[in-house]
Motif scaffolding. Structure first.
Motif, mmCIF file in Angstrom:
data_model
loop_
_atom_site.group_PDB
_atom_site.id
_atom_site.type_symbol
_atom_site.label_atom_id
_atom_site.label_comp_id
_atom_site.label_asym_id
_atom_site.label_seq_id
_atom_site.Cartn_x
_atom_site.Cartn_y
_atom_site.Cartn_z
ATOM 1 N N ASP A 28 0.866 -1.177 0.000
ATOM 2 C CA ASP A 28 0.000 0.000 0.000
ATOM 3 C C ASP A 28 0.905 1.230 0.000
ATOM 4 O O ASP A 28 1.199 1.806 1.038
ATOM 5 N N PHE A 29 1.350 1.632 -1.202
ATOM 6 C CA PHE A 29 2.352 2.698 -1.269
ATOM 7 C C PHE A 29 1.774 4.059 -0.899
ATOM 8 O O PHE A 29 2.518 4.978 -0.571
ATOM 9 N N GLU A 30 0.451 4.204 -0.931
ATOM 10 C CA GLU A 30 -0.156 5.456 -0.489
ATOM 11 C C GLU A 30 -0.256 5.530 1.032
ATOM 12 O O GLU A 30 -0.101 6.597 1.623
ATOM 13 N N GLY A 31 -0.509 4.402 1.663
ATOM 14 C CA GLY A 31 -0.657 4.393 3.107
ATOM 15 C C GLY A 31 0.648 4.159 3.844
ATOM 16 O O GLY A 31 0.863 4.698 4.935
ATOM 17 N N LEU A 32 1.533 3.343 3.259
ATOM 18 C CA LEU A 32 2.831 3.015 3.873
ATOM 19 C C LEU A 32 3.911 3.351 2.847
ATOM 20 O O LEU A 32 4.475 2.452 2.216
ATOM 21 N N PRO A 33 4.223 4.626 2.669
ATOM 22 C CA PRO A 33 4.976 5.078 1.493
ATOM 23 C C PRO A 33 6.480 4.837 1.559
ATOM 24 O O PRO A 33 7.051 4.634 2.617
ATOM 25 N N HIS A 34 7.074 4.903 0.366
ATOM 26 C CA HIS A 34 8.511 4.879 0.130
ATOM 27 C C HIS A 34 9.097 3.473 0.344
ATOM 28 O O HIS A 34 8.706 2.757 1.250
ATOM 29 N N MET A 35 10.043 3.126 -0.510
ATOM 30 C CA MET A 35 10.626 1.781 -0.510
ATOM 31 C C MET A 35 12.143 1.855 -0.531
ATOM 32 O O MET A 35 12.724 2.701 -1.217
ATOM 33 N N ILE A 36 12.766 0.959 0.210
ATOM 34 C CA ILE A 36 14.209 0.776 0.154
ATOM 35 C C ILE A 36 14.474 -0.654 -0.309
ATOM 36 O O ILE A 36 13.914 -1.613 0.252
ATOM 37 N N ILE A 37 15.287 -0.810 -1.356
ATOM 38 C CA ILE A 37 15.613 -2.128 -1.921
ATOM 39 C C ILE A 37 17.097 -2.378 -1.701
ATOM 40 O O ILE A 37 17.933 -1.545 -2.064
ATOM 41 N N THR A 38 17.431 -3.513 -1.108
ATOM 42 C CA THR A 38 18.834 -3.868 -0.903
ATOM 43 C C THR A 38 19.142 -5.186 -1.604
ATOM 44 O O THR A 38 18.262 -6.024 -1.787
ATOM 45 N N GLY A 39 20.394 -5.350 -1.981
ATOM 46 C CA GLY A 39 20.790 -6.590 -2.635
ATOM 47 C C GLY A 39 22.059 -6.408 -3.432
ATOM 48 O O GLY A 39 22.318 -5.324 -3.964
ATOM 49 N N GLY A 40 22.833 -7.458 -3.512
ATOM 50 C CA GLY A 40 24.085 -7.414 -4.241
ATOM 51 C C GLY A 40 23.914 -7.619 -5.729
ATOM 52 O O GLY A 40 22.803 -7.845 -6.228
ATOM 53 N N THR A 41 25.020 -7.564 -6.431
ATOM 54 C CA THR A 41 25.016 -7.768 -7.874
ATOM 55 C C THR A 41 24.549 -9.178 -8.213
ATOM 56 O O THR A 41 24.974 -10.154 -7.598
ATOM 57 N N GLY A 42 23.652 -9.278 -9.201
ATOM 58 C CA GLY A 42 23.182 -10.589 -9.650
ATOM 59 C C GLY A 42 22.064 -11.170 -8.822
ATOM 60 O O GLY A 42 21.646 -12.303 -9.049
ATOM 61 N N GLY A 43 21.535 -10.404 -7.864
ATOM 62 C CA GLY A 43 20.474 -10.933 -7.013
ATOM 63 C C GLY A 43 19.076 -10.700 -7.545
ATOM 64 O O GLY A 43 18.108 -11.168 -6.954
ATOM 65 N N GLY A 44 18.939 -9.964 -8.636
ATOM 66 C CA GLY A 44 17.621 -9.713 -9.211
ATOM 67 C C GLY A 44 17.064 -8.341 -8.891
ATOM 68 O O GLY A 44 15.908 -8.050 -9.207
ATOM 69 N N LYS A 45 17.885 -7.463 -8.293
ATOM 70 C CA LYS A 45 17.409 -6.128 -7.903
ATOM 71 C C LYS A 45 16.981 -5.302 -9.122
ATOM 72 O O LYS A 45 15.941 -4.638 -9.089
ATOM 73 N N THR A 46 17.785 -5.324 -10.183
ATOM 74 C CA THR A 46 17.480 -4.508 -11.360
ATOM 75 C C THR A 46 16.181 -4.954 -12.033
ATOM 76 O O THR A 46 15.352 -4.125 -12.420
ATOM 77 N N TYR A 47 15.989 -6.267 -12.167
ATOM 78 C CA TYR A 47 14.756 -6.760 -12.787
ATOM 79 C C TYR A 47 13.541 -6.381 -11.946
ATOM 80 O O TYR A 47 12.456 -6.094 -12.489
#
Length: 514
Positions: free
Chosen positions: A212-231
């Motif tokens: 619920d990005f309107e009610g619980l806003p903003h996202m932080i994404i963590t992960g190393g190279t090759g973990g699927g973060k970009t996709y």
């Protein structure tokens, strides 16, 4: 609700292999019966009529048929057991019960009773009341409390999570019993790239998992190279671009910087240090103008967000945050960037501006703790260290995080409730062409507020608006967290009611049964 088997101590040494072997023998019975029928109606009449039993060739066919039936029985049994365990079916559930029985026995969670016999006495071992149920991808383990094992059963949740590599999503107390709900078969909830959808301010990231990005806003994404973060970021861009405008900052000039060549993203992709600082300062100005725009509407209502006024949302995605922060050498640059980020994180929700930051290193030197805590949706992809998990999910010290290196896009997600669960980012087929998709993507919709001027009078209005926002924002976010938790609880209770209605019994009645 299935009660755990009451084993005698001498049978608890059975391993999962022996358990599967016993069931495998049972599955082989039809083949052995077929073999008996064959030998009775074919082999036996032949040998009774054939008197020269010294010819070795007459034994070839019966031997081959016997080997064939045995081989088929082995293959069939293995296939049934294997497929059942992969689907979290009957044999996987039996295996889980076996694992729990072995754990309880090895930790001495057994009732001991000495029984006198004619030959002397022997010790009988039984388990305390313990129940297991599987329903709708939820494994529920229930234990009796108030016994000599009370302290053990009220602390067993973390151990079970580690044993079954499952996420503890709920603990329920009833008089005399405690139940632990674990989410299973998470990979079966994975969505395809084109199945990710947005509806009423919520984005579906897995089956049954919404942010619920309107009610619980903003996202932080963590992960190393090759973990699927970009996709994963590609999946977010695709769906966000359907309802609003997406701006991209890629300080390392890597994958996301290529979006600058696509017509829909012209002028919305930034990779230079100063340009990124300017981007966030411009977003603060845009936030001011959007608040003024809402205030000018004839239907202006205190507390309503951008969507109430028919406005389109704005998304800012900053990849490689850690790399960008290291380029901010002097205090002036740092202050300009972090001041803008702080204003957006704390005040932009109602105006419809949302931040998504991605980084390999989520420590406080990359993202100050106060800001990280206010970026409510936290996602990890790929392999992280224990320290990395602690920094990504700082309020989950008792959660056991497990890496699965062979599964790209796998990680954990906390949608803002403070409860991280196993996560699989949307699946992208190998033959999917991102360049072709985004190159042909239509222009993104947005709300034009360029005519709004920030005059001295407008600044006074903004000060009044922001005072109201600051007063109500903390209360709103806490109420949203409680609301989402309550919605999850209602879902679980509805699942239980459906199960009870089918079974014709109540949960409490099941608990009372020995």
């Amino acid at each position: 609700m299935k009660k755990l088997f009451t084993y005698r101590g001498k049978r608890l040494h059975l391993s999962s292999r022996n358990l599967m072997r016993n069931w495998g023998l049972g599955l082989s019975v039809p083949f052995f019966l077929g073999l008996v029928v064959y030998h009775y109606f074919v082999t036996y009449p032949f040998f009774t009529s054939h008197h020269n039993l010294t010819e070795w060739t007459i034994y070839v066919q019966p031997a081959l048929i016997t080997l064939l039936f045995i081989s088929l029985s082995v293959v069939f049994s293995w296939f049934v057991v294997k497929s059942s365990r992969l689907r979290d079916g009957f044999f996987m559930r039996r295996y889980k019960m076996q694992m729990l029985a072995i754990y309880m026995f090895s930790t001495n969670m057994v009732n001991k009773k000495v029984i006198k016999t004619e030959k002397g006495s022997k010790e009988k071992l039984t388990f305390p009341k313990s129940y297991y149920r599987h329903k709708n991808d939820i494994d529920t383990f229930t234990f009796q409390t108030g016994t000599q094992f009370h302290n053990q059963v009220i602390g067993i949740g973390k151990v079970l999570g580690e044993m079954y590599i499952a996420d503890l999503v709920n603990i329920k107390w009833e008089m005399g019993f405690i139940s632990y709900d674990f989410l299973t078969d998470t990979i079966g909830k994975r969505l395809n790239f084109d199945q990710v959808e947005i509806n009423s301010g919520k984005i579906s990231l897995m089956k049954g998992v919404e942010w619920d990005f309107e009610g619980l806003p903003h996202m932080i994404i963590t992960g190393g190279t090759g973990g699927g973060k970009t996709y994963f970021i590609y999946s977010l861009i695709r769906v966000f671009a359907q309802i609003g405008r997406v701006r991209i900052a890629d300080p390392k000039m890597a994958d996301l910087s290529a979006f600058a060549e696509f017509s829909a993203f012209k002028g919305l992709v930034f990779d230079k240090k100063d340009d990124i600082i300017n981007l966030f300062e411009e977003m603060v100005t845009l936030m001011d103008k959007r608040y003024l725009y809402m205030r000018q509407q004839p239907n202006y209502t205190i507390g309503k967000n951008y969507r109430f006024y028919g406005m389109k949302p704005e998304f800012i995605i900053l990849d490689e945050l850690a790399a960008y922060v290291t380029t901010l050498k002097d205090y002036k640059e740092q202050d300009l960037f972090w001041d803008a980020v702080r204003l957006l994180v704390l005040k932009a929700r109602q105006a419809g501006l949302f931040l998504i930051f991605a980084t390999q290193r989520p420590d406080t030197s990359t993202l100050p703790g106060s800001l990280r805590d206010n970026m409510l949706c936290k996602v990890s992809t790929g392999v992280l260290t224990d320290q990395g998990y602690d920094m990504t999910f700082p309020n989950s010290k008792n959660k056991t995080f497990i890496n699965k290196e062979e599964l790209k896009g796998r990680g954990y997600i906390d949608v803002g409730t403070g409860v991280p669960i196993e996560f699989y980012s949307p699946f992208v087929p190998e033959d999917f062409d991102f360049i072709d998709y985004f190159k042909n993507m239509p222009a993104m919709p947005f709300t034009d507020v360029s005519t709004i001027e920030i005059t001295s009078e407008a600044k006074e209005v903004l000060e009044e608006v922001y005072n109201s926002v600051e007063e109500g924002e903390a209360f709103f976010l806490e109420s949203q967290k409680a609301k989402v938790r309550q919605e999850e609880l209602v879902k679980k209770e509805n699942n239980e009611k459906q199960l009870l209605s089918k079974a014709g019994i109540s949960y409490k009645e099941a608990m009372k049964k020995d």
